[in-house]
Design a protein around this motif. Structure first.
Motif, PDB file in Angstrom:
ATOM      1  N   GLU A 204       0.829  -1.206   0.000  1.00  0.00           N
ATOM      2  CA  GLU A 204       0.000   0.000   0.000  1.00  0.00           C
ATOM      3  C   GLU A 204       0.861   1.253   0.000  1.00  0.00           C
ATOM      4  OE1 GLU A 204      -3.404   2.246  -0.204  1.00  0.00           O
ATOM      5  OE2 GLU A 204      -3.148   0.088  -0.438  1.00  0.00           O
ATOM      6  N   ASN A 206       3.814   1.594  -1.299  1.00  0.00           N
ATOM      7  CA  ASN A 206       4.373   1.768  -2.648  1.00  0.00           C
ATOM      8  C   ASN A 206       3.345   2.388  -3.588  1.00  0.00           C
ATOM      9  OD1 ASN A 206       6.876   0.702  -1.991  1.00  0.00           O
ATOM     10  ND2 ASN A 206       6.282  -1.390  -2.511  1.00  0.00           N
ATOM     11  N   VAL A 207       2.095   1.978  -3.460  1.00  0.00           N
ATOM     12  CA  VAL A 207       1.032   2.521  -4.318  1.00  0.00           C
ATOM     13  C   VAL A 207       0.832   4.004  -4.032  1.00  0.00           C
ATOM     14  CG1 VAL A 207      -1.435   2.446  -4.827  1.00  0.00           C
ATOM     15  CG2 VAL A 207      -0.146   0.320  -4.588  1.00  0.00           C
ATOM     16  N   LYS A 210       3.919   6.100  -5.162  1.00  0.00           N
ATOM     17  CA  LYS A 210       3.945   6.297  -6.620  1.00  0.00           C
ATOM     18  C   LYS A 210       2.891   7.311  -7.056  1.00  0.00           C
ATOM     19  CE  LYS A 210       4.759   2.710  -9.119  1.00  0.00           C
ATOM     20  NZ  LYS A 210       4.625   1.403  -9.816  1.00  0.00           N
ATOM     21  N   ALA A 211       1.698   7.226  -6.450  1.00  0.00           N
ATOM     22  CA  ALA A 211       0.627   8.171  -6.799  1.00  0.00           C
ATOM     23  C   ALA A 211       1.020   9.601  -6.432  1.00  0.00           C
ATOM     24  CB  ALA A 211      -0.660   7.769  -6.085  1.00  0.00           C
TER      25      ALA A 211
END
Length: 238
Positions: A204, A206-207, A210-211
């Motif tokens: 989560e 990492n998501v 990145k966002a």
């Protein structure tokens, strides 16, 4: 329009940002390096703009009677912004240690001064567009788009921040439930539960990371894309 929002956004939402596995840049955290560079440039160009105005006006102040109330209001707000920007620089240079017991005073003073400078800059720029003789509609359109975009990007970052916090809280609750089940059943699932929680948190994280990087990159592009035509319109005034 470019440097100030970047510095503010990364300080508010980017403290855990990393590029790949790196969370540091030149010996310090990425967010702090970007924050310091962006807002130092913002203070520098603000002061430079103030000196250019003094040269253009031959060191004479705006006369409210002959130059108009709007331009006079612009000059007062502009001086306040310059003072806030310089105060920020001096506070940053002489700030206390992060573990100092009076650090909270610096933190609140730093945030308050920065937010005031940024918030006041928006009407200050809008006001001067009414004084410039040409391309009024173009100025208003560009600044309105930029203001709307800043609101949108803040809302988007708040959503990502909330999602990250909610995910961490959910993972923690999930781990506690598994731990309770382990204690009741006396079966050794502790290591498996802990590993699963860590894996979920990393995924989560990492998501969200990145966002945030993508959103920050889009913000930089949009800010530059709106600042360039604004500069061109100002240049064409002469």
């Amino acid at each position: 329009m470019i440097f100030a929002p970047i510095g503010i956004l990364i300080a508010r939402y980017g403290r855990l940002l990393r590029i790949g596995v790196r969370q540091k840049l030149f010996g310090d955290t990425i967010w702090f390096q970007v924050h310091r560079l962006a807002l130092s440039l913002a203070a520098l160009v603000t002061l430079l703009g103030f000196f250019l105005i003094l040269v253009q006006a031959q060191s004479t102040w705006v006369d409210v009677n002959s130059d108009g109330q709007l331009l006079y209001a612009h000059s007062i707000l502009g001086v306040l912004i310059v003072c806030f920007a310089m105060t920020q620089v001096w506070m940053a240079l002489f700030r206390c240690h992060p573990d100092g017991k009076f650090r909270f005073i610096y933190n609140w003073a730093h945030r308050t001064t920065g937010v005031l400078a940024f918030v006041l800059s928006v009407p200050t720029i809008f006001i001067v567009t009414y004084w410039l003789p040409a391309y009024h509609n173009g100025f208003v359109a560009i600044l309105s788009l930029w203001t709307a975009w800043v609101v949108i990007v803040v809302v988007a970052f708040e959503f990502l921040e909330h999602r990250g916090k909610a995910s961490r809280k959910l993972s923690k609750n999930h781990y506690e439930i598994r731990q309770t089940a382990y204690e009741l059943s006396e079966i050794d699932h502790h290591q498996q539960s802990e590993a699963a929680v860590v894996e979920n948190e990393e995924l989560e994280s990492n998501v969200v990371n990145k966002a945030k990087l993508i959103l920050l990159s889009i913000h930089v592009i949009v800010s530059i894309a709106l600042a360039i035509p604004l500069i061109v319109l100002i240049w064409q005034q002469n």
